[in-house]
Design a protein around this motif. Structure first.
Motif, PDB file in Angstrom:
ATOM      1  N   SER A  61       0.829  -1.209   0.000  1.00  0.00           N
ATOM      2  CA  SER A  61       0.000   0.000   0.000  1.00  0.00           C
ATOM      3  C   SER A  61       0.865   1.261   0.000  1.00  0.00           C
ATOM      4  O   SER A  61       0.584   2.212  -0.729  1.00  0.00           O
ATOM      5  N   ARG A  65       1.924   4.005  -5.312  1.00  0.00           N
ATOM      6  CA  ARG A  65       2.055   5.059  -6.341  1.00  0.00           C
ATOM      7  C   ARG A  65       3.036   4.631  -7.427  1.00  0.00           C
ATOM      8  O   ARG A  65       2.816   4.868  -8.604  1.00  0.00           O
ATOM      9  N   SER A  83      -3.826  -1.595  -6.074  1.00  0.00           N
ATOM     10  CA  SER A  83      -4.309  -0.378  -5.436  1.00  0.00           C
ATOM     11  C   SER A  83      -5.667   0.016  -6.012  1.00  0.00           C
ATOM     12  O   SER A  83      -5.859   0.036  -7.223  1.00  0.00           O
ATOM     13  N   SER A  85      -7.046   2.947  -4.830  1.00  0.00           N
ATOM     14  CA  SER A  85      -7.117   4.373  -4.525  1.00  0.00           C
ATOM     15  C   SER A  85      -5.868   5.081  -5.025  1.00  0.00           C
ATOM     16  O   SER A  85      -4.796   4.923  -4.437  1.00  0.00           O
ATOM     17  N   HIS A  87      -5.303   8.082  -4.705  1.00  0.00           N
ATOM     18  CA  HIS A  87      -5.064   9.085  -3.670  1.00  0.00           C
ATOM     19  C   HIS A  87      -5.980   8.752  -2.507  1.00  0.00           C
ATOM     20  O   HIS A  87      -6.810   7.842  -2.600  1.00  0.00           O
ATOM     21  N   GLN A  88      -5.869   9.464  -1.418  1.00  0.00           N
ATOM     22  CA  GLN A  88      -6.731   9.203  -0.269  1.00  0.00           C
ATOM     23  C   GLN A  88      -8.181   9.464  -0.644  1.00  0.00           C
ATOM     24  O   GLN A  88      -8.503  10.440  -1.324  1.00  0.00           O
ATOM     25  N   GLU A  89      -9.062   8.585  -0.168  1.00  0.00           N
ATOM     26  CA  GLU A  89     -10.495   8.766  -0.385  1.00  0.00           C
ATOM     27  C   GLU A  89     -11.022   9.815   0.598  1.00  0.00           C
ATOM     28  O   GLU A  89     -10.273  10.321   1.438  1.00  0.00           O
ATOM     29  N   THR A  94      -6.791   4.788   2.005  1.00  0.00           N
ATOM     30  CA  THR A  94      -6.649   4.200   0.681  1.00  0.00           C
ATOM     31  C   THR A  94      -7.106   2.749   0.779  1.00  0.00           C
ATOM     32  O   THR A  94      -7.165   2.183   1.876  1.00  0.00           O
ATOM     33  N   TYR A  95      -7.415   2.155  -0.367  1.00  0.00           N
ATOM     34  CA  TYR A  95      -7.942   0.798  -0.396  1.00  0.00           C
ATOM     35  C   TYR A  95      -7.132  -0.047  -1.361  1.00  0.00           C
ATOM     36  O   TYR A  95      -6.579   0.471  -2.331  1.00  0.00           O
ATOM     37  N   GLN A 123     -12.727   1.039  -7.518  1.00  0.00           N
ATOM     38  CA  GLN A 123     -12.411   2.359  -6.971  1.00  0.00           C
ATOM     39  C   GLN A 123     -13.628   3.270  -7.060  1.00  0.00           C
ATOM     40  O   GLN A 123     -13.946   3.981  -6.109  1.00  0.00           O
TER      41      GLN A 123
END
Length: 195
Positions: A61, A65, A83, A85, A87-89, A94-95, A123
């Protein structure tokens, strides 16, 4: 596995379909924040998520990126970490989708395309659910919905996938998030999975 107090339960549709498409034995979605992770959904309860697997998930995680999809050896099996996400939800987390395969698993170019489509769909579903939960807290009757880009059906959690004309009789739709329903995913990706 470390737990977070921020996470509301989410319904991740298609987890079983994705796992069977790819030939996995176990699949789960994790929520990540600040070096910890929490199990959100799990397909197959026999898998024990121990400290070494937890560390591998947190590391995947944190490096998502650079490598949004990663296939790594874990014990004698292969773990696919994808991943969900970029970016942060809205909940600050993140998921990540995780699928475990018996033995060796090769992520071919065609399977990578399937995984990318799956990531985008999941997502969108996660973002929509988080947004819906926030909206419901502020306004009890949130009016957002999911819509399949292929068959143009809409999804409500009360009635499932319905043709748009039936859905509009139930409520007005103000915000729509695009995804691909399970039926269309089967039709779209069956050729890829037969390779």
């Amino acid at each position: 596995m470390s737990t977070l107090d921020t996470g509301a339960p989410l319904e991740i549709h298609g987890l079983d379909t994705a796992c069977s498409f790819l030939g996995g034995t176990h699949a789960w979605v994790t929520r990540h924040a600040g070096g910890t992770c929490q199990l959100v959904n799990r397909l197959g309860s026999a898998l024990e998520i121990d400290a070494s697997l937890n560390a591998l998930l947190v590391n995947a995680s944190q490096n998502s990126r650079e490598r949004p999809v990663l296939a790594v050896r874990w014990r004698n099996d292969t773990l696919l970490c994808a991943s969900l996400s970029p970016h942060q939800e809205a909940d600050g987390c993140t998921y990540m989708l995780n699928i475990l395969f018996d033995g060796h698993f090769e992520l071919t170019a065609s399977l990578a395309g399937f995984v990318d489509g799956l990531r985008c769909s999941m997502q969108a579903l996660i973002s929509w659910q988080i947004s819906k939960k926030k909206t419901e807290l502020a306004e009890p009757l949130g009016k957002q919905t999911l819509s399949c880009t292929c068959c143009l059906r809409d999804h409500s959690f009360e009635h499932g996938w319905m043709q748009r004309d039936h859905q509009s009789n139930l409520r007005d739709v103000e915000g729509t998030f695009r995804t691909v329903c399970e039926k269309c995913a089967l039709a779209l990706y069956s050729v890829v999975l037969q390779d």
